[in-house]
Design a protein around this motif. Structure first.
Motif, PDB file in Angstrom:
ATOM      1  N   GLN A 185       0.867  -1.194   0.000  1.00  0.00           N
ATOM      2  CA  GLN A 185       0.000   0.000   0.000  1.00  0.00           C
ATOM      3  C   GLN A 185       0.901   1.240   0.000  1.00  0.00           C
ATOM      4  OE1 GLN A 185      -3.218  -0.454  -0.461  1.00  0.00           O
ATOM      5  NE2 GLN A 185      -2.813  -2.665  -0.289  1.00  0.00           N
ATOM      6  N   PRO A 186       0.444   2.322  -0.647  1.00  0.00           N
ATOM      7  CA  PRO A 186       1.265   3.547  -0.640  1.00  0.00           C
ATOM      8  C   PRO A 186       1.435   4.098   0.778  1.00  0.00           C
ATOM      9  CG  PRO A 186      -0.597   3.736  -2.169  1.00  0.00           C
ATOM     10  CD  PRO A 186      -0.808   2.473  -1.396  1.00  0.00           C
ATOM     11  N   VAL A 187       2.664   4.515   1.092  1.00  0.00           N
ATOM     12  CA  VAL A 187       2.920   5.068   2.431  1.00  0.00           C
ATOM     13  C   VAL A 187       2.019   6.282   2.696  1.00  0.00           C
ATOM     14  CG1 VAL A 187       4.644   6.356   3.775  1.00  0.00           C
ATOM     15  CG2 VAL A 187       5.243   4.151   2.760  1.00  0.00           C
ATOM     16  N   GLN A 188       1.859   7.150   1.686  1.00  0.00           N
ATOM     17  CA  GLN A 188       1.001   8.338   1.887  1.00  0.00           C
ATOM     18  C   GLN A 188      -0.435   7.935   2.222  1.00  0.00           C
ATOM     19  OE1 GLN A 188       1.582  11.880   1.762  1.00  0.00           O
ATOM     20  NE2 GLN A 188       3.609  11.019   2.137  1.00  0.00           N
ATOM     21  N   GLY A 189      -0.915   6.908   1.548  1.00  0.00           N
ATOM     22  CA  GLY A 189      -2.282   6.444   1.798  1.00  0.00           C
ATOM     23  C   GLY A 189      -2.409   5.846   3.185  1.00  0.00           C
ATOM     24  N   TYR A 190      -1.401   5.088   3.571  1.00  0.00           N
ATOM     25  CA  TYR A 190      -1.435   4.429   4.885  1.00  0.00           C
ATOM     26  C   TYR A 190      -1.395   5.470   6.004  1.00  0.00           C
ATOM     27  CZ  TYR A 190      -0.653   0.967   8.514  1.00  0.00           C
ATOM     28  OH  TYR A 190      -0.791   0.183   9.647  1.00  0.00           O
ATOM     29  N   VAL A 191      -0.394   6.371   5.937  1.00  0.00           N
ATOM     30  CA  VAL A 191      -0.287   7.342   7.041  1.00  0.00           C
ATOM     31  C   VAL A 191      -1.428   8.373   6.973  1.00  0.00           C
ATOM     32  CG1 VAL A 191       2.194   7.007   7.325  1.00  0.00           C
ATOM     33  CG2 VAL A 191       1.392   8.906   5.922  1.00  0.00           C
ATOM     34  N   GLY A 192      -1.904   8.625   5.766  1.00  0.00           N
ATOM     35  CA  GLY A 192      -3.069   9.523   5.639  1.00  0.00           C
ATOM     36  C   GLY A 192      -4.255   8.974   6.411  1.00  0.00           C
ATOM     37  N   CYS A 193      -4.481   7.671   6.288  1.00  0.00           N
ATOM     38  CA  CYS A 193      -5.611   7.042   7.002  1.00  0.00           C
ATOM     39  C   CYS A 193      -5.337   6.931   8.497  1.00  0.00           C
ATOM     40  CB  CYS A 193      -5.919   5.668   6.395  1.00  0.00           C
ATOM     41  SG  CYS A 193      -6.758   5.799   4.799  1.00  0.00           S
ATOM     42  N   CYS A 194      -4.055   6.731   8.886  1.00  0.00           N
ATOM     43  CA  CYS A 194      -3.724   6.733  10.330  1.00  0.00           C
ATOM     44  C   CYS A 194      -4.152   8.068  10.953  1.00  0.00           C
ATOM     45  CB  CYS A 194      -2.227   6.540  10.559  1.00  0.00           C
ATOM     46  SG  CYS A 194      -1.611   4.900  10.219  1.00  0.00           S
ATOM     47  N   ALA A 195      -3.881   9.156  10.239  1.00  0.00           N
ATOM     48  CA  ALA A 195      -4.248  10.483  10.758  1.00  0.00           C
ATOM     49  C   ALA A 195      -5.764  10.610  10.896  1.00  0.00           C
ATOM     50  CB  ALA A 195      -3.700  11.570   9.837  1.00  0.00           C
ATOM     51  N   ALA A 196      -6.489  10.033   9.928  1.00  0.00           N
ATOM     52  CA  ALA A 196      -7.965  10.101   9.996  1.00  0.00           C
ATOM     53  C   ALA A 196      -8.475   9.335  11.220  1.00  0.00           C
ATOM     54  CB  ALA A 196      -8.571   9.535   8.713  1.00  0.00           C
ATOM     55  N   ILE A 197      -7.901   8.166  11.478  1.00  0.00           N
ATOM     56  CA  ILE A 197      -8.333   7.373  12.655  1.00  0.00           C
ATOM     57  C   ILE A 197      -7.998   8.145  13.930  1.00  0.00           C
ATOM     58  CG2 ILE A 197      -7.988   5.231  13.957  1.00  0.00           C
ATOM     59  CD1 ILE A 197      -7.139   3.916  11.250  1.00  0.00           C
TER      60      ILE A 197
END
Ligand SMILES: O=C(O)CC1=CCC(=O)O1
Length: 262
Positions: free
Chosen positions: A174-186
């Motif tokens: 998975q793209p790192v930006q997508g992964y950490v982007g979703c971590c921030a949302a959670i």
């Protein structure tokens, strides 16, 4: 391949079953794509309209720069369902997908007849834990934390199967930006108050070995909504739809019957 052009983002989705059937929509977890649901969808009644999608920054959907907000992730699926002319669906969300389910039900009850909150909660983890995870992954890639993440995803026997390596590959690709982007949302999400106001059929599903959203945490959220049901799947971690698909699909089918979808 099915792509919805939602103006500022293109979302990859897939439909199975009967296009004229009652709609069931699936939202997957952090670090997974829509293949998360392959086994369950194959086991469900095929007269349903079975829709799944890759959330922003995951799978084949566009990856915008991090961070993301939960409002953005909810708006993405809201626009996808409007685009597909879906109303009155049963929305099945796992982990961050279950947070998206809660946000969508609160915002657009016309789209959602019932929700399944699988391995999720109104609030998952603490901001510091998510900040540490974002830091580690932004610096070292998803591989930096793959061991502990996979330990939470699956119970030990599954981690010794040949199939396990494919799920590991899904995670680290998975793209790192997508992964950490979703971590921030959670990290920024606390749905206790809005979810407490929901009045609709709700089923909670937990895995007995889930290290991310343990059964008691799932139950606490499910209990916010009067009349909700709760099912525990034994010998399963955070992704019981992968580890125990027969049981998962049977539980889901019973719920779909109860809400008049089957
Ligand atoms: O990586 C984990 O701990 C599992 C997880 C938490 C939120 C989500 O969507 O997956």
């Amino acid at each position: 391949m099915q792509i919805a052009d939602l103006d500022d983002i293109k979302i990859h989705y897939r439909e199975d079953g009967d296009p004229n059937g009652a709609p069931v929509v699936f939202a997957n977890s952090l670090g997974t794509d829509l293949r998360l649901w392959d086994k369950v969808i194959a086991r469900l009644p095929q007269n349903l309209r079975l829709i799944r999608y890759d959330k922003r920054g995951h799978g084949l959907s566009d990856c915008t720069p991090a961070p993301y907000s939960m409002g953005t992730l909810v708006r993405d699926v809201e626009r996808l369902l409007d685009h597909l002319q879906v109303k009155d669906c049963v929305f099945v969300g796992l982990s961050i997908g279950g947070m998206i389910a809660q946000g969508l039900a609160v915002k657009r009850l016309d789209l959602v007849r019932a929700v399944v909150l699988s391995n999720t909660a109104a609030k998952i983890g603490q901001p510091q834990m998510w900040a540490d995870r974002i830091d580690a992954i932004a610096n070292g890639g998803i591989e930096a934390l793959e061991g502990p993440i996979l330990d939470r995803w699956f119970a030990k026997p599954f981690r010794e199967t040949a199939e396990f390596s494919a799920w590991r590959n899904m995670l680290v690709r998975q793209p790192v930006q997508g992964y950490v982007g979703c971590c921030a949302a959670i990290s920024g999400t606390d749905f206790y108050t809005p979810t407490s106001g929901l009045r609709l059929p709700l089923l909670g599903i937990a895995g007995s070995e889930d290290g991310s959203t343990p059964p008691d945490l799932v139950r606490e959220t499910v209990d916010l909504v009067p009349g909700s049901k709760f099912q525990l799947i034994r010998k399963a971690g955070h992704l019981p739809c992968v580890e125990r698909p027969d049981e998962y699909a049977a539980i889901l089918t019973d719920f779909l019957k109860e809400v008049g979808h089957v």
